[in-house]
Enzyme design. Structure first.
Site, PDB file in Angstrom:
ATOM      1  N   GLU A 116       0.851  -1.199   0.000  1.00  0.00           N
ATOM      2  CA  GLU A 116       0.000   0.000   0.000  1.00  0.00           C
ATOM      3  C   GLU A 116       0.881   1.241   0.000  1.00  0.00           C
ATOM      4  O   GLU A 116       2.097   1.150   0.229  1.00  0.00           O
ATOM      5  CB  GLU A 116      -0.911  -0.010   1.240  1.00  0.00           C
ATOM      6  CG  GLU A 116      -1.942  -1.124   1.185  1.00  0.00           C
ATOM      7  CD  GLU A 116      -2.963  -1.073   2.323  1.00  0.00           C
ATOM      8  OE1 GLU A 116      -4.131  -1.324   2.057  1.00  0.00           O
ATOM      9  OE2 GLU A 116      -2.575  -0.774   3.471  1.00  0.00           O
ATOM     10  N   HIS A 245      -9.329   9.554   3.025  1.00  0.00           N
ATOM     11  CA  HIS A 245      -8.954   8.490   2.096  1.00  0.00           C
ATOM     12  C   HIS A 245      -9.209   9.008   0.697  1.00  0.00           C
ATOM     13  O   HIS A 245     -10.280   9.532   0.407  1.00  0.00           O
ATOM     14  CB  HIS A 245      -9.776   7.226   2.355  1.00  0.00           C
ATOM     15  CG  HIS A 245      -9.175   6.021   1.718  1.00  0.00           C
ATOM     16  ND1 HIS A 245      -9.133   5.856   0.351  1.00  0.00           N
ATOM     17  CD2 HIS A 245      -8.548   4.950   2.244  1.00  0.00           C
ATOM     18  CE1 HIS A 245      -8.508   4.721   0.078  1.00  0.00           C
ATOM     19  NE2 HIS A 245      -8.139   4.149   1.206  1.00  0.00           N
ATOM     20  N   ARG A 291      -1.179   9.070   1.323  1.00  0.00           N
ATOM     21  CA  ARG A 291      -2.589   9.428   1.142  1.00  0.00           C
ATOM     22  C   ARG A 291      -2.865  10.930   1.143  1.00  0.00           C
ATOM     23  O   ARG A 291      -3.721  11.403   0.411  1.00  0.00           O
ATOM     24  CB  ARG A 291      -3.415   8.809   2.264  1.00  0.00           C
ATOM     25  CG  ARG A 291      -3.581   7.356   2.076  1.00  0.00           C
ATOM     26  CD  ARG A 291      -4.433   6.768   3.149  1.00  0.00           C
ATOM     27  NE  ARG A 291      -4.494   5.335   2.893  1.00  0.00           N
ATOM     28  CZ  ARG A 291      -5.073   4.464   3.682  1.00  0.00           C
ATOM     29  NH1 ARG A 291      -5.652   4.872   4.787  1.00  0.00           N
ATOM     30  NH2 ARG A 291      -5.094   3.201   3.380  1.00  0.00           N
ATOM     31  N   HIS A 352     -11.525   9.531   6.769  1.00  0.00           N
ATOM     32  CA  HIS A 352     -11.281   8.097   6.899  1.00  0.00           C
ATOM     33  C   HIS A 352     -10.719   7.709   8.265  1.00  0.00           C
ATOM     34  O   HIS A 352     -11.176   6.763   8.884  1.00  0.00           O
ATOM     35  CB  HIS A 352     -10.291   7.701   5.804  1.00  0.00           C
ATOM     36  CG  HIS A 352      -9.999   6.235   5.740  1.00  0.00           C
ATOM     37  ND1 HIS A 352     -10.981   5.287   5.572  1.00  0.00           N
ATOM     38  CD2 HIS A 352      -8.824   5.547   5.812  1.00  0.00           C
ATOM     39  CE1 HIS A 352     -10.427   4.078   5.538  1.00  0.00           C
ATOM     40  NE2 HIS A 352      -9.130   4.213   5.705  1.00  0.00           N
ATOM     41  N   ARG A 387      -1.049   8.833   9.232  1.00  0.00           N
ATOM     42  CA  ARG A 387      -0.941   7.385   9.458  1.00  0.00           C
ATOM     43  C   ARG A 387      -0.453   6.670   8.202  1.00  0.00           C
ATOM     44  O   ARG A 387      -0.956   6.900   7.102  1.00  0.00           O
ATOM     45  CB  ARG A 387      -2.322   6.838   9.829  1.00  0.00           C
ATOM     46  CG  ARG A 387      -2.378   5.339   9.928  1.00  0.00           C
ATOM     47  CD  ARG A 387      -3.806   4.873  10.093  1.00  0.00           C
ATOM     48  NE  ARG A 387      -4.557   5.046   8.866  1.00  0.00           N
ATOM     49  CZ  ARG A 387      -5.316   4.093   8.307  1.00  0.00           C
ATOM     50  NH1 ARG A 387      -5.439   2.927   8.889  1.00  0.00           N
ATOM     51  NH2 ARG A 387      -5.977   4.336   7.210  1.00  0.00           N
TER      52      ARG A 387
HETATM   53  C1  LIG Z   1     -13.663   1.414   5.330  1.00  0.00           C
HETATM   54  C2  LIG Z   1     -12.464   1.322   6.217  1.00  0.00           C
HETATM   55  C3  LIG Z   1     -11.345   0.603   5.807  1.00  0.00           C
HETATM   56  C4  LIG Z   1     -10.221   0.502   6.636  1.00  0.00           C
HETATM   57  N1  LIG Z   1      -9.162  -0.252   6.238  1.00  0.00           N
HETATM   58  C5  LIG Z   1      -8.114  -0.425   7.089  1.00  0.00           C
HETATM   59  C6  LIG Z   1      -7.050  -1.300   6.778  1.00  0.00           C
HETATM   60  O1  LIG Z   1      -7.063  -1.955   5.759  1.00  0.00           O
HETATM   61  N2  LIG Z   1      -6.030  -1.413   7.664  1.00  0.00           N
HETATM   62  C7  LIG Z   1      -5.979  -0.718   8.830  1.00  0.00           C
HETATM   63  O2  LIG Z   1      -5.023  -0.868   9.599  1.00  0.00           O
HETATM   64  N3  LIG Z   1      -6.984   0.112   9.155  1.00  0.00           N
HETATM   65  C8  LIG Z   1      -8.046   0.260   8.328  1.00  0.00           C
HETATM   66  N4  LIG Z   1      -9.061   1.093   8.676  1.00  0.00           N
HETATM   67  C9  LIG Z   1      -9.032   1.726   9.987  1.00  0.00           C
HETATM   68  C10 LIG Z   1      -9.314   0.666  11.042  1.00  0.00           C
HETATM   69  O3  LIG Z   1     -10.383  -0.143  10.585  1.00  0.00           O
HETATM   70  C11 LIG Z   1      -9.728   1.286  12.354  1.00  0.00           C
HETATM   71  O4  LIG Z   1      -8.804   2.261  12.732  1.00  0.00           O
HETATM   72  C12 LIG Z   1      -9.759   0.238  13.449  1.00  0.00           C
HETATM   73  O5  LIG Z   1     -10.587  -0.820  13.043  1.00  0.00           O
HETATM   74  C13 LIG Z   1     -10.277   0.849  14.727  1.00  0.00           C
HETATM   75  O6  LIG Z   1     -10.506  -0.182  15.638  1.00  0.00           O
HETATM   76  P1  LIG Z   1     -11.088   0.198  17.053  1.00  0.00           P
HETATM   77  O7  LIG Z   1     -11.263  -1.086  17.771  1.00  0.00           O
HETATM   78  O8  LIG Z   1     -10.258   1.243  17.657  1.00  0.00           O
HETATM   79  O9  LIG Z   1     -12.499   0.880  16.748  1.00  0.00           O
HETATM   80  P2  LIG Z   1     -13.767   0.328  15.931  1.00  0.00           P
HETATM   81  O10 LIG Z   1     -13.444  -0.902  15.188  1.00  0.00           O
HETATM   82  O11 LIG Z   1     -14.348   1.454  15.189  1.00  0.00           O
HETATM   83  O12 LIG Z   1     -14.767  -0.074  17.106  1.00  0.00           O
HETATM   84  C14 LIG Z   1     -15.368   0.921  17.891  1.00  0.00           C
HETATM   85  C15 LIG Z   1     -16.450   0.273  18.720  1.00  0.00           C
HETATM   86  O13 LIG Z   1     -16.918   1.177  19.699  1.00  0.00           O
HETATM   87  C16 LIG Z   1     -18.332   1.209  19.701  1.00  0.00           C
HETATM   88  N5  LIG Z   1     -18.748   2.508  20.199  1.00  0.00           N
HETATM   89  C17 LIG Z   1     -18.427   3.738  19.753  1.00  0.00           C
HETATM   90  N6  LIG Z   1     -18.986   4.688  20.535  1.00  0.00           N
HETATM   91  C18 LIG Z   1     -19.683   4.033  21.492  1.00  0.00           C
HETATM   92  C19 LIG Z   1     -20.486   4.446  22.584  1.00  0.00           C
HETATM   93  N7  LIG Z   1     -20.730   5.740  22.880  1.00  0.00           N
HETATM   94  N8  LIG Z   1     -21.071   3.487  23.351  1.00  0.00           N
HETATM   95  C20 LIG Z   1     -20.881   2.159  23.092  1.00  0.00           C
HETATM   96  N9  LIG Z   1     -20.128   1.719  22.061  1.00  0.00           N
HETATM   97  C21 LIG Z   1     -19.527   2.651  21.282  1.00  0.00           C
HETATM   98  C22 LIG Z   1     -18.709   0.926  18.262  1.00  0.00           C
HETATM   99  O14 LIG Z   1     -20.039   0.517  18.144  1.00  0.00           O
HETATM  100  C23 LIG Z   1     -17.679  -0.153  17.923  1.00  0.00           C
HETATM  101  O15 LIG Z   1     -18.102  -1.395  18.423  1.00  0.00           O
HETATM  102  C24 LIG Z   1     -10.205   1.188   7.877  1.00  0.00           C
HETATM  103  C25 LIG Z   1     -11.316   1.917   8.270  1.00  0.00           C
HETATM  104  C26 LIG Z   1     -12.441   1.978   7.467  1.00  0.00           C
HETATM  105  C27 LIG Z   1     -13.634   2.747   7.928  1.00  0.00           C
END
Ligand SMILES: Cc1cc2nc3c(=O)[nH]c(=O)nc-3n(C[C@H](O)[C@H](O)[C@H](O)COP(=O)(O)OP(=O)(O)OC[C@H]3O[C@@H](n4cnc5c(N)ncnc54)[C@H](O)[C@@H]3O)c2cc1C
Length: 539
Positions: A116, A245, A291, A352, A387
């Site tokens: 990437e 993105h 990016r 993104h 990032r």
């Molecule tokens: C389309 C897309 C593609 C991506 N591709 C990549 C990739 O290929 N590689 C990479 O490294 N990163 C990628 N990213 C970024 C990466 O997916 C995220 O940074 C990472 O998944 C974040 O993980 P997390 O556990 O911190 O949060 P999340 O996976 O967003 O989880 C957050 C959780 O908190 C919960 N939540 C939020 N607020 C509250 C609240 N007030 N009360 C209760 N629950 C709450 C949500 O419901 C969810 O369950 C991508 C992101 C997107 C959107």
């Protein structure tokens, strides 16, 4: 009141990995605002960056990360995360995660490594183009086998409960050391607010893409964790660095569908409305430039030509390869009448990833005892001003593990005798609900127009004064009425919008993802300086 040993707010990669690690040591509540798989994690396509090939090394991955971060990464944090990544990946595979493999010449199979933007080596482990879905599946399956973990779906966390807050509310002077004691949580199905208490609270609530009109993020990404931590008095930093993105599908009926950077990694070329491969004019890495550079180049091409989008062209590759490597992107585009094996894909940039967040060390520790933050909600210093693609899933895995290790060492908190229950106001009527949805739209458009890919001081100031007015209105609703999800999320996106603007106004330079026409250059005095905001103590 519900008592647990650990409260985990969020069920993405950060929350689930942490919960699995601490569950053998105590009872865990995972609180999540929609169904348990709904998260940014679930939509990750490209994969996880980690050093697993002989051609790669920790040194090269560190160098690529520092280069993308434009002088603002914390090198010690980068080194720790990159070094520990492979061990965490191995654990994920042991849990049941299935990464894509490829056949080796001469027999046998090995992990298929994608490439990437900004990575000088192939190092992205992926499960075709649905890596996040596969991660959620593996982690949720493992969680389901644990008796010590209880998941509360459709429960939206409203605010953290801290010792200082309780002291202030009781009219006493705040004690010198603050501590997180739990959270007030809105049970959406029962329509009531519950109190959850635990000596250890993990914020894993993800990012804030929904603050912007156009985003690749799903609806959950309203920055709740950052807003709650800020209200609780934790430091928040570097919120001006929002990664746009470059390639979100542009189609009136497509909501937030990302065209992964891996498409460019496999040879996809960006073309403008005239069909010209324009990236040659912007960066030596062409379509695979970092990016921020690609997003600004697209913004500039669209402004020059007046077109609504640019195009991504992968038609040079054999159709069989495209369909096998990108089955999800292929079938989704086909739904909108775009056959990516033959047609150019119309794309636009969209919000993104949030590089800043709640300030933590590499163990996820915030400056409030008992409160940890991991994943996109946190600002560890890994990403700096930009990032490197696919480093975020890696960060969440490594820091969740480290936070779980720290949780062993946390001292027992003082026993809190009484956490008062939530006080509800009156119900919102239909007229007032219109105001809530209007304010949602206004904030998202305002942020897109004034605090987007290219900023100016005047636009930032204008955005700031409008956000302050909107916050006044929202505050009235919040204190006067029974809470509901839209109102709670509106309050959070308004706070996060304010924090992005405050951080942007602090930085008198352009660096990484923050580009201000009034300060188009780097200011060496701001290298290694984070923009930190903290709620004034009296509010
Ligand atoms: C389309 C897309 C593609 C991506 N591709 C990549 C990739 O290929 N590689 C990479 O490294 N990163 C990628 N990213 C970024 C990466 O997916 C995220 O940074 C990472 O998944 C974040 O993980 P997390 O556990 O911190 O949060 P999340 O996976 O967003 O989880 C957050 C959780 O908190 C919960 N939540 C939020 N607020 C509250 C609240 N007030 N009360 C209760 N629950 C709450 C949500 O419901 C969810 O369950 C991508 C992101 C997107 C959107």
């Amino acid at each position: 009141m519900k008592h647990f040993d650990f409260i985990v707010l969020g069920s993405g990669i950060a929350g689930l990995s942490f919960a699995l690690k601490v569950a053998p040591r105590g009872r865990v509540a995972i609180i999540t605002k929609k169904n348990k798989a709904e998260s940014n994690t679930n939509y990750a396509q490209g994969g996880i960056a980690a050093v697993t090939s002989k051609e790669d090394s920790v040194e090269i991955h560190v160098r690529d990360t520092l280069e993308a971060g434009a002088g603002l990464c914390h090198e010690d944090v980068v080194r720790t995360i990159v070094t520990e990544g492979p061990a965490r990946i191995a654990e994920l595979i042991e849990l049941g995660m299935k990464f894509s493999e490829r056949e080796i010449d001469g027999g046998g199979r090995e992990l298929d490594l994608g490439r990437e933007g900004g990575h000088s080596k192939r190092r992205i482990l992926h499960a075709k183009d649905v890596t996040g879905r596969e991660i959620e599946r593996a982690l949720l399956n493992a969680v389901a086998l644990h008796d010590n973990i209880e998941i509360f779906e459709d429960h939206l966390v409203i605010d953290l409960i801290t010792a200082h807050k309780l002291h202030r509310r009781a009219g006493r002077e705040a004690e010198p050391a603050d501590r997180c004691l739990g959270a007030y949580v809105f049970d959406k199905s029962a329509n009531r607010v519950e109190t959850f208490a635990a000596p250890f609270v993990l914020l894993a609530t993800g990012g804030c893409g929904k603050v912007y009109l156009y985003t690749t993020n799903p609806d959950i990404a309203t920055g709740d964790g950052v807003a709650m931590a800020y209200r609780a008095g934790a430091a928040v930093a570097n919120m001006e660095f929002i990664q746009f993105h470059p390639t979100c599908l542009y189609h009136p009926a497509a909501k937030s569908f990302l065209i992964s950077e891996a498409v460019r990694g496999e040879g996809g070329v960006l073309r403008n409305a005239a069909g010209e491969a324009f990236m040659d004019r912007y960066h030596p890495l062409k379509s695979l430039a970092p990016r921020d550079i690609v997003a600004r180049a697209i913004d500039s091409e669209m402004k020059k030509s007046g077109s609504d989008c640019v195009f991504l062209d992968i038609t040079e590759k054999p159709a069989r390869f495209i369909i096998d490597r990108f089955p999800n992107i292929y079938s989704n585009c086909l739904k909108f009448g775009i056959d990516i094996t033959k047609d150019y894909i119309p794309v636009v940039p969209a919000a993104h990833y949030q590089c800043g967040g709640v300030v933590t060390n590499v163990d996820g520790r915030t400056d409030i005892a008992g409160l940890y933050a991991v994943g996109e909600v946190a600002c560890t210093g890994l990403h700096g001003a930009n990032r490197l693609a696919s480093n975020s899933l890696l960060e969440a895995l490594v820091c969740a593990h480290r936070a779980a290790e720290q949780a062993r060492l946390e001292p027992e908190p003082a026993v809190v005798v009484d956490i008062p229950s939530w006080h509800s106001g009156k119900a919102l009527n239909a007229d007032e609900m219109v105001v809530v949805s209007h304010n949602w739209d206004e904030i998202r458009r305002l942020m897109w127009d004034y605090v987007g890919i290219v900023r100016t001081n005047k636009r930032l100031q204008r955005a700031r004064s409008r956000i302050i007015n909107l916050q006044e209105e929202i505050r009235e609703y919040y204190w006067g009425y029974i809470v509901n999800s839209d109102l709670l999320e509106l309050r959070n996106i308004a706070t996060v919008a304010e924090l992005i603007i405050q951080c942007a106004l602090q930085r008198p330079e352009s660096r990484g993802l923050h580009y201000n026409l009034d300060y188009p250059n780097l200011d060496p005095a701001w290298a290694q300086r984070d923009s930190v905001v903290r709620r004034p103590p009296s509010t």
